[in-house]
Design a protein around this motif. Sequence first.
Motif, PDB file in Angstrom:
ATOM      1  N   HIS A 109      30.271  43.705  43.918  1.00  0.00           N
ATOM      2  CA  HIS A 109      31.670  43.448  44.270  1.00  0.00           C
ATOM      3  C   HIS A 109      32.498  43.260  42.995  1.00  0.00           C
ATOM      4  N   PRO A 110      32.884  44.364  42.339  1.00  0.00           N
ATOM      5  CA  PRO A 110      33.763  44.244  41.167  1.00  0.00           C
ATOM      6  C   PRO A 110      35.082  43.579  41.556  1.00  0.00           C
ATOM      7  N   THR A 111      35.695  42.917  40.597  1.00  0.00           N
ATOM      8  CA  THR A 111      36.935  42.197  40.880  1.00  0.00           C
ATOM      9  C   THR A 111      37.983  42.493  39.811  1.00  0.00           C
ATOM     10  N   GLN A 112      39.248  42.419  40.218  1.00  0.00           N
ATOM     11  CA  GLN A 112      40.363  42.619  39.298  1.00  0.00           C
ATOM     12  C   GLN A 112      40.883  41.300  38.719  1.00  0.00           C
ATOM     13  N   VAL A 113      40.295  40.183  39.116  1.00  0.00           N
ATOM     14  CA  VAL A 113      40.777  38.879  38.653  1.00  0.00           C
ATOM     15  C   VAL A 113      40.511  38.733  37.156  1.00  0.00           C
ATOM     16  N   LYS A 114      41.533  38.317  36.426  1.00  0.00           N
ATOM     17  CA  LYS A 114      41.404  38.119  34.980  1.00  0.00           C
ATOM     18  C   LYS A 114      41.041  36.679  34.627  1.00  0.00           C
ATOM     19  N   ASP A 115      41.530  35.722  35.434  1.00  0.00           N
ATOM     20  CA  ASP A 115      41.338  34.308  35.113  1.00  0.00           C
ATOM     21  C   ASP A 115      41.028  33.538  36.391  1.00  0.00           C
ATOM     22  N   PHE A 116      39.754  33.237  36.596  1.00  0.00           N
ATOM     23  CA  PHE A 116      39.355  32.513  37.802  1.00  0.00           C
ATOM     24  C   PHE A 116      39.759  31.038  37.757  1.00  0.00           C
ATOM     25  N   TYR A 117      40.233  30.571  36.625  1.00  0.00           N
ATOM     26  CA  TYR A 117      40.718  29.194  36.539  1.00  0.00           C
ATOM     27  C   TYR A 117      42.199  29.093  36.911  1.00  0.00           C
ATOM     28  N   ASN A 118      42.808  30.226  37.213  1.00  0.00           N
ATOM     29  CA  ASN A 118      44.205  30.270  37.637  1.00  0.00           C
ATOM     30  C   ASN A 118      44.237  30.346  39.162  1.00  0.00           C
ATOM     31  N   ASP A 119      44.533  29.225  39.810  1.00  0.00           N
ATOM     32  CA  ASP A 119      44.504  29.170  41.269  1.00  0.00           C
ATOM     33  C   ASP A 119      45.443  30.188  41.905  1.00  0.00           C
ATOM     34  N   GLU A 120      46.604  30.374  41.309  1.00  0.00           N
ATOM     35  CA  GLU A 120      47.562  31.322  41.882  1.00  0.00           C
ATOM     36  C   GLU A 120      47.002  32.735  41.875  1.00  0.00           C
ATOM     37  N   GLU A 121      46.379  33.128  40.764  1.00  0.00           N
ATOM     38  CA  GLU A 121      45.800  34.467  40.692  1.00  0.00           C
ATOM     39  C   GLU A 121      44.631  34.608  41.665  1.00  0.00           C
ATOM     40  N   VAL A 122      43.806  33.575  41.761  1.00  0.00           N
ATOM     41  CA  VAL A 122      42.673  33.629  42.686  1.00  0.00           C
ATOM     42  C   VAL A 122      43.161  33.839  44.117  1.00  0.00           C
ATOM     43  N   ARG A 123      44.189  33.095  44.510  1.00  0.00           N
ATOM     44  CA  ARG A 123      44.685  33.206  45.883  1.00  0.00           C
ATOM     45  C   ARG A 123      45.435  34.521  46.119  1.00  0.00           C
ATOM     46  N   ALA A 124      46.153  34.998  45.110  1.00  0.00           N
ATOM     47  CA  ALA A 124      46.958  36.211  45.285  1.00  0.00           C
ATOM     48  C   ALA A 124      46.132  37.487  45.161  1.00  0.00           C
ATOM     49  N   VAL A 125      45.123  37.482  44.293  1.00  0.00           N
ATOM     50  CA  VAL A 125      44.357  38.699  44.013  1.00  0.00           C
ATOM     51  C   VAL A 125      42.970  38.658  44.654  1.00  0.00           C
ATOM     52  N   TYR A 126      42.267  37.552  44.451  1.00  0.00           N
ATOM     53  CA  TYR A 126      40.864  37.478  44.875  1.00  0.00           C
ATOM     54  C   TYR A 126      40.728  37.302  46.385  1.00  0.00           C
ATOM     55  N   TYR A 127      41.520  36.406  46.963  1.00  0.00           N
ATOM     56  CA  TYR A 127      41.399  36.145  48.400  1.00  0.00           C
ATOM     57  C   TYR A 127      41.532  37.425  49.229  1.00  0.00           C
ATOM     58  N   PRO A 128      42.614  38.198  49.073  1.00  0.00           N
ATOM     59  CA  PRO A 128      42.733  39.395  49.921  1.00  0.00           C
ATOM     60  C   PRO A 128      41.644  40.424  49.662  1.00  0.00           C
ATOM     61  N   ALA A 129      41.177  40.531  48.413  1.00  0.00           N
ATOM     62  CA  ALA A 129      40.110  41.489  48.114  1.00  0.00           C
ATOM     63  C   ALA A 129      38.808  41.084  48.798  1.00  0.00           C
ATOM     64  N   VAL A 130      38.481  39.794  48.749  1.00  0.00           N
ATOM     65  CA  VAL A 130      37.255  39.323  49.397  1.00  0.00           C
ATOM     66  C   VAL A 130      37.372  39.432  50.913  1.00  0.00           C
ATOM     67  N   GLU A 131      38.535  39.114  51.442  1.00  0.00           N
ATOM     68  CA  GLU A 131      38.735  39.220  52.889  1.00  0.00           C
ATOM     69  C   GLU A 131      38.471  40.649  53.367  1.00  0.00           C
ATOM     70  N   ALA A 132      39.041  41.634  52.670  1.00  0.00           N
ATOM     71  CA  ALA A 132      38.841  43.031  53.054  1.00  0.00           C
ATOM     72  C   ALA A 132      37.380  43.440  52.883  1.00  0.00           C
ATOM     73  N   PHE A 133      36.763  42.985  51.801  1.00  0.00           N
ATOM     74  CA  PHE A 133      35.361  43.323  51.539  1.00  0.00           C
ATOM     75  C   PHE A 133      34.452  42.777  52.636  1.00  0.00           C
ATOM     76  N   LEU A 134      34.659  41.527  53.025  1.00  0.00           N
ATOM     77  CA  LEU A 134      33.799  40.931  54.049  1.00  0.00           C
ATOM     78  C   LEU A 134      34.034  41.556  55.418  1.00  0.00           C
ATOM     79  N   ARG A 135      35.277  41.878  55.721  1.00  0.00           N
ATOM     80  CA  ARG A 135      35.540  42.543  57.006  1.00  0.00           C
ATOM     81  C   ARG A 135      34.758  43.847  57.094  1.00  0.00           C
ATOM     82  N   ALA A 136      34.778  44.610  56.006  1.00  0.00           N
ATOM     83  CA  ALA A 136      34.087  45.897  56.007  1.00  0.00           C
ATOM     84  C   ALA A 136      32.571  45.721  55.959  1.00  0.00           C
ATOM     85  N   THR A 137      32.095  44.841  55.095  1.00  0.00           N
ATOM     86  CA  THR A 137      30.652  44.679  54.892  1.00  0.00           C
ATOM     87  C   THR A 137      29.974  44.074  56.114  1.00  0.00           C
ATOM     88  N   LEU A 138      30.623  43.091  56.736  1.00  0.00           N
ATOM     89  CA  LEU A 138      30.026  42.384  57.872  1.00  0.00           C
ATOM     90  C   LEU A 138      30.488  42.947  59.211  1.00  0.00           C
TER      91      LEU A 138
END
Length: 281
Positions: free
Chosen positions: A75-104
């Motif tokens: 699961h490659p990710t586009q997140v640059k800074d996982f310590y940045n909560d705003e980036e995690v919620r804006a970039v990582y959350y939707p990517a993981v949501e889509a990935f899990l919907r498809a994978t599961l």
Amino acid sequence: MGLQETRIESLPFVTAELNYLAPISGKPRTYAFDPPPGEPKSTSLPEPHQVPIFDARLIANNISLDREGFALVRHPTQVKDFYNDEEVRAVYYPAVEAFLRATLKADRVVIFDHTVRRRVEGAPDIRDGGPRQPATRVHVDQTAVSGANRVREHLPDEADELLKGRVQVINLWRPIRGPLRDSPLAMADGATVAPEDLIASDLIYPNRRGETYSVKYNPNHRWFYFPEMTPDEALLLKCYDSATDGRTRFGPHTAFVDPTTPADAPPRESIELRTLVFHKQ
């Protein structure tokens, strides 16, 4: 082919100490804040056991989230800074949501929180008090009660309808930097865990009471890990499944000290997302 048909004893392994729950009278409890005067921080005491932990990389394709309770995914990710909560919620959350919907093959995925961990030698694991530390006791994040309660807590207006279908709580865990050699995760094969091994334990917050499973030692448990995980890899960890048709419902896991870790290995940095996964039935 499941792990029951795989020659596990031929796999490479390390022998390491895992902290199970020591025998206790009464329900274990842990405070997530400073306890009241005279109360211990936790009544859950560790009982360490040396166990073999098998390298699962050679059999990764034979491992199933439904059967063993964990799985390795790319699961490659586009997140640059996982310590940045705003980036995690804006970039990582939707990517993981889509990935899990498809994978599961899920109808809906709702991410309800995340935790970033950075191991600091000798530091306690304190919520809201510095970097969270790796969890070094064998545990499951949810129980049969708290898994369903997560739906009521986060989606109260829809809970009754959603709970008519299949509900899972799935964690997606990944190293932030890699290859990870420090404090990797060990996962138990859920098929080797008996229901009586799981001990419901209270986790007490200032305004609510959660429940997790501590785990009693059982020599039948079989443990696995994926050495040297990279930031493009992630683990799916099953913490709850409402299905009662024989598939694994709860996946015990823990961080552990790998005896082969080089002395100069960078301390572990990781992030886990906790998600509600819904399937219509």
